[in-house]
Design a protein around this motif. Structure first.
Motif, PDB file in Angstrom:
ATOM      1  N   GLY B 169       0.803  -1.223   0.000  1.00  0.00           N
ATOM      2  CA  GLY B 169       0.000   0.000   0.000  1.00  0.00           C
ATOM      3  C   GLY B 169       0.830   1.264   0.000  1.00  0.00           C
ATOM      4  N   ALA B 170       2.159   1.123  -0.235  1.00  0.00           N
ATOM      5  CA  ALA B 170       3.060   2.280  -0.193  1.00  0.00           C
ATOM      6  C   ALA B 170       2.638   3.349  -1.215  1.00  0.00           C
ATOM      7  N   VAL B 171       2.915   4.613  -0.843  1.00  0.00           N
ATOM      8  CA  VAL B 171       2.580   5.745  -1.712  1.00  0.00           C
ATOM      9  C   VAL B 171       3.741   5.999  -2.676  1.00  0.00           C
ATOM     10  N   LEU B 172       3.414   6.108  -3.968  1.00  0.00           N
ATOM     11  CA  LEU B 172       4.453   6.359  -4.970  1.00  0.00           C
ATOM     12  C   LEU B 172       4.918   7.811  -4.911  1.00  0.00           C
ATOM     13  N   VAL B 173       6.231   8.026  -4.788  1.00  0.00           N
ATOM     14  CA  VAL B 173       6.802   9.379  -4.849  1.00  0.00           C
ATOM     15  C   VAL B 173       7.698   9.442  -6.082  1.00  0.00           C
ATOM     16  N   PRO B 174       7.173   9.966  -7.177  1.00  0.00           N
ATOM     17  CA  PRO B 174       7.938   9.968  -8.429  1.00  0.00           C
ATOM     18  C   PRO B 174       9.119  10.934  -8.348  1.00  0.00           C
ATOM     19  N   PRO B 175      10.133  10.726  -9.192  1.00  0.00           N
ATOM     20  CA  PRO B 175      11.350  11.542  -9.070  1.00  0.00           C
ATOM     21  C   PRO B 175      11.199  12.993  -9.517  1.00  0.00           C
ATOM     22  N   TYR B 176      10.275  13.293 -10.413  1.00  0.00           N
ATOM     23  CA  TYR B 176      10.166  14.701 -10.844  1.00  0.00           C
ATOM     24  C   TYR B 176       8.769  15.120 -11.270  1.00  0.00           C
ATOM     25  N   ASP B 177       7.979  14.209 -11.829  1.00  0.00           N
ATOM     26  CA  ASP B 177       6.745  14.666 -12.469  1.00  0.00           C
ATOM     27  C   ASP B 177       5.570  14.707 -11.501  1.00  0.00           C
ATOM     28  N   HIS B 178       5.706  15.529 -10.473  1.00  0.00           N
ATOM     29  CA  HIS B 178       4.658  15.645  -9.457  1.00  0.00           C
ATOM     30  C   HIS B 178       4.725  17.057  -8.869  1.00  0.00           C
ATOM     31  N   PRO B 179       3.567  17.689  -8.629  1.00  0.00           N
ATOM     32  CA  PRO B 179       3.600  19.082  -8.162  1.00  0.00           C
ATOM     33  C   PRO B 179       4.387  19.261  -6.857  1.00  0.00           C
ATOM     34  N   ASN B 180       4.304  18.306  -5.937  1.00  0.00           N
ATOM     35  CA  ASN B 180       5.029  18.490  -4.676  1.00  0.00           C
ATOM     36  C   ASN B 180       6.537  18.402  -4.843  1.00  0.00           C
ATOM     37  N   ILE B 181       6.958  17.565  -5.787  1.00  0.00           N
ATOM     38  CA  ILE B 181       8.394  17.494  -6.091  1.00  0.00           C
ATOM     39  C   ILE B 181       8.842  18.805  -6.739  1.00  0.00           C
ATOM     40  N   ILE B 182       8.091  19.254  -7.719  1.00  0.00           N
ATOM     41  CA  ILE B 182       8.426  20.494  -8.431  1.00  0.00           C
ATOM     42  C   ILE B 182       8.508  21.673  -7.452  1.00  0.00           C
ATOM     43  N   LEU B 183       7.504  21.796  -6.598  1.00  0.00           N
ATOM     44  CA  LEU B 183       7.477  22.915  -5.638  1.00  0.00           C
ATOM     45  C   LEU B 183       8.646  22.802  -4.649  1.00  0.00           C
ATOM     46  N   GLY B 184       8.979  21.594  -4.247  1.00  0.00           N
ATOM     47  CA  GLY B 184      10.108  21.400  -3.335  1.00  0.00           C
ATOM     48  C   GLY B 184      11.417  21.836  -3.976  1.00  0.00           C
ATOM     49  N   GLN B 185      11.644  21.406  -5.205  1.00  0.00           N
ATOM     50  CA  GLN B 185      12.901  21.773  -5.879  1.00  0.00           C
ATOM     51  C   GLN B 185      12.974  23.293  -6.072  1.00  0.00           C
ATOM     52  N   GLY B 186      11.818  23.915  -6.295  1.00  0.00           N
ATOM     53  CA  GLY B 186      11.799  25.361  -6.535  1.00  0.00           C
ATOM     54  C   GLY B 186      12.292  26.187  -5.362  1.00  0.00           C
TER      55      GLY B 186
END
Lengths: 423, 423
Positions: B169-186
């Motif tokens: 049931g783990a949640v997928l955390v994609p390497p780049y194509d996700h708004p939370n990843i994008i906002l974090g890198q920003g």
């Protein structure tokens, strides 16, 4: 025998005066911490790592070590030598400056003196062996200095220097054995003291002593109170227990020891041991300065023997607590850690102090004993970063083998060494 | 088509909110300047350097470029990816966190997610190809993550991820194509803005605009007044004219572009061109996202094509002004400069932005034209430092030849290349 007047000048207040004179010309280089490297230094070595050393079969030391790295590779010209060169020029009078300066060096001192001379608008004559690396010649000329070539022996170089002085009247600025050079190099210790104090003030967890201090608050026994040694304050957060620097000619080590004299911070020197490069350590053991060394250690900034004046400081037990030596392989291992883990680009000479902290059992036992439960906050000088990708490639290919052969150990690279030996 | 809700979230205020959430977990990485590299970038290339390019025979550009380097190689885990990973976890609710997280990555994202998961006290499953470098596997496991092996194709990896999700049931955390990843890198862009402002406030000579402002005081014509573009303030000391970041999957570039949207700072992307790795640049030219890339560029962090959501930002002219590509040889040259001159240890992917500024004539002409007399203050993101001495040795031996063959140029290493080709 070093001049008495020179020896009298070597005191902390003179380093402070030197800092005032040079600080607008030099960088206040950053101080970095590394949890990874501190954790590694605080982990006992494997019993296998001690095989072949005098500590074979003994229980590995269990010191607690916490690093503060003074990054002189980010100094102007990429090494601490700028400090001494700028201070030497700051102490010349107008008439002396008008005659220009001269030195013999194929390393960082050449570029440092060239930069300082350009800044002062005076001429610099740098005597270099014809076999010097072209990049170092070009860099020195790039600062506007006149490069004059000589043979490689010290007699040949000195003859050319004498000739320059006779022709131009230039003032000789030696690379390390001069009070103004020593005092200039010592200024890094004043910055380090202040920077560690600020860092730990902002984040007390950066010191081994702060974290313990927190525990002590709830300690009803009250047995863990800050101690003093020889009546001096120590074991206080923000106050380093020790500083370790590389030792070649001794300008940096004696400068740092002079700066920290009377502060309660212990000072140590670190040398390569390859082909007898540990002349400082050996000289201390024999109670007599060794005046000549012939080594091709990869720590090429540390191939020179300790000087006459610098020896008076290095051999003064109240100023320098001890000198330790490490193998070529240990230098390479430490260098790899600084590059890959700290992401800081350094030359081999820069990491000998770190190598001592990580791999020298005698030093590590000392820290275990004197640091007791809390351990030590240790300032480690990373002295310079003037190397190239090509040189690093070569030293890791050749140097690791050299280190292993020198120690009679093959370790995990045995096959490779065998191949090279066979070829 | 990327989700509309996701697109709506991509705005500067969301990056600011992300920064508040993650800043206690990440390092505020240092911003460095380098007079040497700025001077080099402000020197026209030689006409020979343009041979074989579309600019052959033309007059080399004469831009004035002044760098501020955002050193994400000093970020936790050695790369910017920690920002996105921490932000992704900060946005999960308790129930989601309890199920753990999963991703497929053999690079910096794997370690970043493992670190963030350990910090949150949750499980992380990292799917890695069996052919991954042992050091990267060990590092990921070192953060306490469970590494699960898969084949190398994206289908094989995704099948293993699907299986993990089904079982745990783990949640997928994609390497780049996700708004939370994008906002974090920003978030790196917010720090960079503030740090440049502080640096230039302390020392105005660090900005090209301050030095000109000083000149303007005595300028009776008054023609050189600070200008505005689209009504936004710019050409002010402490306010960057442009920021350039590497472009792989696009998480960092679209995050930085989102953060700087509306500030007047232009944002650019940089890619390797080797074997079609410049999918972003080519996609923009064709006005269509390229969804598959197969390249073995040395910039191994940039081998992935731009994602679906990140493409909506990268292809938005109001957010990303342009994307440029550089050769393997140009990447190596830039990397050598960062190592040897700046003394900063970086991975090849980290220097593509610098390589564009130094070697891409189209970009340099743009700076010459738009920067006019004063030039540009450019923020360059050095994205990571996770490489090894061994890898560097190999890439400089093999890579330079590869670069030269790819360009059909031999240069000073012609003989060596010929040997390799013959062998």
């Amino acid at each position: 025998m070093a001049d008495v007047q020179d020896r009298i000048r070597l005191k902390r207040s003179s380093v402070q005066a030197a800092h005032e004179l040079i600080k607008r010309h030099i960088h206040k280089t950053p101080v970095l911490t590394s949890k990874t490297l501190s954790d590694l230094a605080s982990t006992p070595q494997s019993p296998e790592a001690l095989i072949g050393t005098t500590f074979e079969g003994q229980k590995p030391a269990r010191p607690t070590i916490n690093f503060f790295f003074k990054c002189e590779n980010y100094q102007r010209i990429g090494a601490f030598k700028s400090r001494g060169a700028f201070h030497a020029l700051a102490r010349l009078n107008k008439e002396e400056l008008s005659r220009g300066v001269v030195t013999h060096s194929s390393g960082n001192h050449a570029q440092a003196l060239a930069l300082a001379a350009r800044t002062y608008g005076i001429r610099a004559h740098i005597v270099m062996p014809t076999i010097s690396t072209p990049s170092k010649i070009a860099a020195t000329q790039g600062y506007g200095a006149e490069v004059i070539f000589s043979g490689s022996t010290s007699q040949e170089r000195e003859a050319v220097v004498e000739n320059v002085i006779k022709k131009t009247g230039a003032v000789l600025v030696p690379p390390y054995d001069h009070p103004n050079i020593i005092l200039g190099q010592g200024t890094m210790a004043l910055e380090l003291e202040e920077q560690v104090n600020v860092l730990v003030g902002e984040d007390p967890s950066l010191s081994v002593h702060s974290s313990k201090t927190k525990d002590v608050v709830g300690d009803v026994d009250g047995t863990s109170e800050p101690q003093t040694r020889e009546g001096l304050p120590r074991r206080l957060p923000g106050h380093l227990d020790a500083v370790i620097t590389p030792l070649g000619g001794g300008g940096m080590l004696s400068g740092v020891a002079t700066a920290l004299s009377g502060t309660g911070t212990l000072v140590f020197g670190a040398e390569p041991s390859y082909e007898g490069a540990d002349d400082g350590r050996r000289g201390l053991a024999a109670n007599k300065r060794i005046t000549s060394v012939k080594t091709l250690t990869i720590a090429d900034g540390l191939r020179t023997p300790v000087g006459e004046l610098t020896w008076t400081v290095v051999s003064d037990k109240s100023k320098v607590r001890g000198v330790f030596a490490v193998s070529e392989q240990q230098i390479l291992k430490a260098m790899k850690l600084v590059l890959e883990r700290m992401k800081v680009f350094v030359e081999p000479s820069a990491v000998v102090g770190l190598a001592v902290c990580l791999y020298d059992e005698e030093f590590r036992h000392l820290v275990e004993k004197e640091g007791a439960d809390e351990g030590w906050d240790i300032g480690v000088v990373l002295s310079g970063g003037n190397t190239t990708v090509e040189a690093i490639t070569k030293m890791f290919e050749v140097g690791e083998d050299k280190g292993e052969r020198a120690e009679g150990k093959l370790g995990s690279r045995g096959e490779r060494v065998a191949e090279n030996v066979a070829g």
